[in-house]
Design a protein around this motif. Sequence first.
Motif, mmCIF file in Angstrom:
data_model
loop_
_atom_site.group_PDB
_atom_site.id
_atom_site.type_symbol
_atom_site.label_atom_id
_atom_site.label_comp_id
_atom_site.label_asym_id
_atom_site.label_seq_id
_atom_site.Cartn_x
_atom_site.Cartn_y
_atom_site.Cartn_z
ATOM 1 N N ASN A 2 3.671 52.609 -17.997
ATOM 2 C CA ASN A 2 2.584 52.880 -17.080
ATOM 3 C C ASN A 2 2.838 52.264 -15.717
ATOM 4 O O ASN A 2 1.979 52.241 -14.863
ATOM 5 C CB ASN A 2 1.242 52.397 -17.652
ATOM 6 C CG ASN A 2 1.203 50.890 -17.842
ATOM 7 O OD1 ASN A 2 2.200 50.203 -17.668
ATOM 8 N ND2 ASN A 2 0.040 50.386 -18.210
ATOM 9 N N CYS A 3 4.040 51.731 -15.516
ATOM 10 C CA CYS A 3 4.496 51.397 -14.182
ATOM 11 C C CYS A 3 5.791 52.176 -13.954
ATOM 12 O O CYS A 3 6.415 52.656 -14.895
ATOM 13 C CB CYS A 3 4.747 49.900 -14.036
ATOM 14 S SG CYS A 3 6.148 49.302 -14.997
ATOM 15 N N ILE A 4 6.188 52.306 -12.737
ATOM 16 C CA ILE A 4 7.390 53.069 -12.423
ATOM 17 C C ILE A 4 8.612 52.182 -12.655
ATOM 18 O O ILE A 4 8.635 51.016 -12.260
ATOM 19 C CB ILE A 4 7.339 53.557 -10.960
ATOM 20 C CG1 ILE A 4 6.081 54.425 -10.760
ATOM 21 C CG2 ILE A 4 8.586 54.340 -10.594
ATOM 22 C CD1 ILE A 4 5.828 54.812 -9.319
ATOM 23 N N LYS A 5 9.636 52.745 -13.300
ATOM 24 C CA LYS A 5 10.836 51.956 -13.607
ATOM 25 C C LYS A 5 11.432 51.338 -12.355
ATOM 26 O O LYS A 5 11.922 50.198 -12.375
ATOM 27 C CB LYS A 5 11.877 52.843 -14.297
ATOM 28 C CG LYS A 5 11.494 53.312 -15.681
ATOM 29 C CD LYS A 5 12.546 54.254 -16.234
ATOM 30 C CE LYS A 5 12.138 54.796 -17.585
ATOM 31 N NZ LYS A 5 13.122 55.782 -18.105
ATOM 32 N N SER A 6 11.376 52.076 -11.251
ATOM 33 C CA SER A 6 11.955 51.571 -10.006
ATOM 34 C C SER A 6 11.217 50.327 -9.510
ATOM 35 O O SER A 6 11.800 49.505 -8.777
ATOM 36 C CB SER A 6 11.940 52.648 -8.929
ATOM 37 O OG SER A 6 10.615 53.100 -8.676
ATOM 38 N N ASP A 7 9.937 50.175 -9.902
ATOM 39 C CA ASP A 7 9.184 48.982 -9.516
ATOM 40 C C ASP A 7 9.793 47.728 -10.133
ATOM 41 O O ASP A 7 9.839 46.661 -9.509
ATOM 42 C CB ASP A 7 7.726 49.098 -9.950
ATOM 43 C CG ASP A 7 6.953 50.158 -9.180
ATOM 44 O OD1 ASP A 7 7.434 50.568 -8.098
ATOM 45 O OD2 ASP A 7 5.885 50.579 -9.648
ATOM 46 N N GLN A 10 12.974 46.951 -8.275
ATOM 47 C CA GLN A 10 12.658 46.371 -6.975
ATOM 48 C C GLN A 10 12.274 44.905 -7.109
ATOM 49 O O GLN A 10 12.701 44.057 -6.306
ATOM 50 C CB GLN A 10 11.518 47.158 -6.316
ATOM 51 C CG GLN A 10 11.061 46.620 -4.960
ATOM 52 C CD GLN A 10 12.126 46.753 -3.878
ATOM 53 O OE1 GLN A 10 13.049 47.553 -4.019
ATOM 54 N NE2 GLN A 10 11.994 45.989 -2.809
ATOM 55 N N CYS A 118 3.922 46.735 -17.369
ATOM 56 C CA CYS A 118 4.620 47.889 -17.932
ATOM 57 C C CYS A 118 4.383 47.912 -19.433
ATOM 58 O O CYS A 118 5.056 47.193 -20.192
ATOM 59 C CB CYS A 118 6.110 47.815 -17.628
ATOM 60 S SG CYS A 118 6.485 47.892 -15.868
ATOM 61 N N ASP A 120 3.909 50.534 -22.737
ATOM 62 C CA ASP A 120 4.025 51.906 -23.207
ATOM 63 C C ASP A 120 4.203 51.918 -24.719
ATOM 64 O O ASP A 120 5.294 51.658 -25.232
ATOM 65 C CB ASP A 120 5.210 52.600 -22.538
ATOM 66 C CG ASP A 120 5.199 54.102 -22.761
ATOM 67 O OD1 ASP A 120 4.592 54.542 -23.761
ATOM 68 O OD2 ASP A 120 5.789 54.829 -21.944
ATOM 69 N N SER A 136 18.808 54.417 -17.397
ATOM 70 C CA SER A 136 18.258 55.235 -16.309
ATOM 71 C C SER A 136 18.846 54.849 -14.958
ATOM 72 O O SER A 136 18.860 55.656 -14.018
ATOM 73 C CB SER A 136 16.729 55.100 -16.259
ATOM 74 O OG SER A 136 16.123 55.622 -17.422
ATOM 75 N N TYR A 137 19.326 53.593 -14.846
ATOM 76 C CA TYR A 137 19.882 53.107 -13.586
ATOM 77 C C TYR A 137 21.266 52.496 -13.828
ATOM 78 O O TYR A 137 21.474 51.295 -13.649
ATOM 79 C CB TYR A 137 18.957 52.065 -12.944
ATOM 80 C CG TYR A 137 17.654 52.628 -12.454
ATOM 81 C CD1 TYR A 137 17.548 53.169 -11.166
ATOM 82 C CD2 TYR A 137 16.523 52.638 -13.259
ATOM 83 C CE1 TYR A 137 16.360 53.699 -10.700
ATOM 84 C CE2 TYR A 137 15.321 53.173 -12.806
ATOM 85 C CZ TYR A 137 15.245 53.695 -11.530
ATOM 86 O OH TYR A 137 14.069 54.221 -11.067
#
Length: 313
Positions: A2-7, A10, A118, A120, A136-137
């Motif tokens: 429920n948060c963005i992975k990129s967050d 960062q 985060c 899920d 993913s990264y």
Amino acid sequence: MNCIKSDILQAIATHPTIIIHRHIHPDFDAVCSQIALKKTLQQSFPEKNIFAVGCDAENLEWIGSMDVIQDHEYRDALVIVCDTAEMKRISDQRFQLGATLVKIDHHSDGENYGDLTCVDPSYSSVCEMLADLFFSYPESFNLTIEAAAALYAGIMGDTGMLKNGMAGERTMRVVSQIKKFSFKPERIHRLMKKNGTDLSKWKQLVAYRAQVTEQGIASLRVTKEMLENLGLDSYEAAPLIHALVAYKPARIWVLFIEEDGKIRVRIRSKTAPVNEIAKKFGGGGHKLAAGALLSSWEEADQVVEDLGEKRMR
């Protein structure tokens, strides 16, 4: 999540020190997510100070050891708490001293805390969440053999070796990716059995205490008095759900554990969706693995009845 992975990426990129916590009385997913995250970040960001802290768990030291750090390390630090639903259960309460707090968890019935949360419940484990993040990264995260082994052990622990209904298609895909690294799964299986996943110790309790309805609903009730006799707290008794699945033939398995005037329920199924029943009682989770927090044993009776009616439809 429920948060963005990129967050998360960062937050990791902008802090010179990262301190990783997990819950007290740790299980495989708790320690493995810590160690996997620590090893991956150390390899990926060698200029940063990366620590994993918390009380030692002797039977899990083969996964990795905890760091001993001073209070000043928390200054300007990013604190990441893995696999911990409630703040009171975080091992080493100095987590509050950090500059930024991130919660990464897969339990749906926990406390909302952290600057970045985060959570899920569609993931089998925090190790699966982290593996999905790392894959993913690939340009940012350099996964080591040691980290891959820890991720594998954590997923195996929370899924009962992929047999308890928690493992979905994504879980299997992630496991397949992890196994491309050159660790030895059979060694991990051997060590896990030796250090905590041997369910045979619960066989007698399940045999004498569990009940199975005509509709194929197997249930086990663990009262506060039983916990005291077993020398466990409610979280340490959670693996009983795996023993119930292993030793009681049924279609749906339900574990009730009494804690602080409430009844925590864990539900597992072979094929029938059970998350809607969990939602009815304020919980949620996966299609074949869900949970909730009940107010009374009368509600526990209702859960079993509703699951039975669902099987009859």
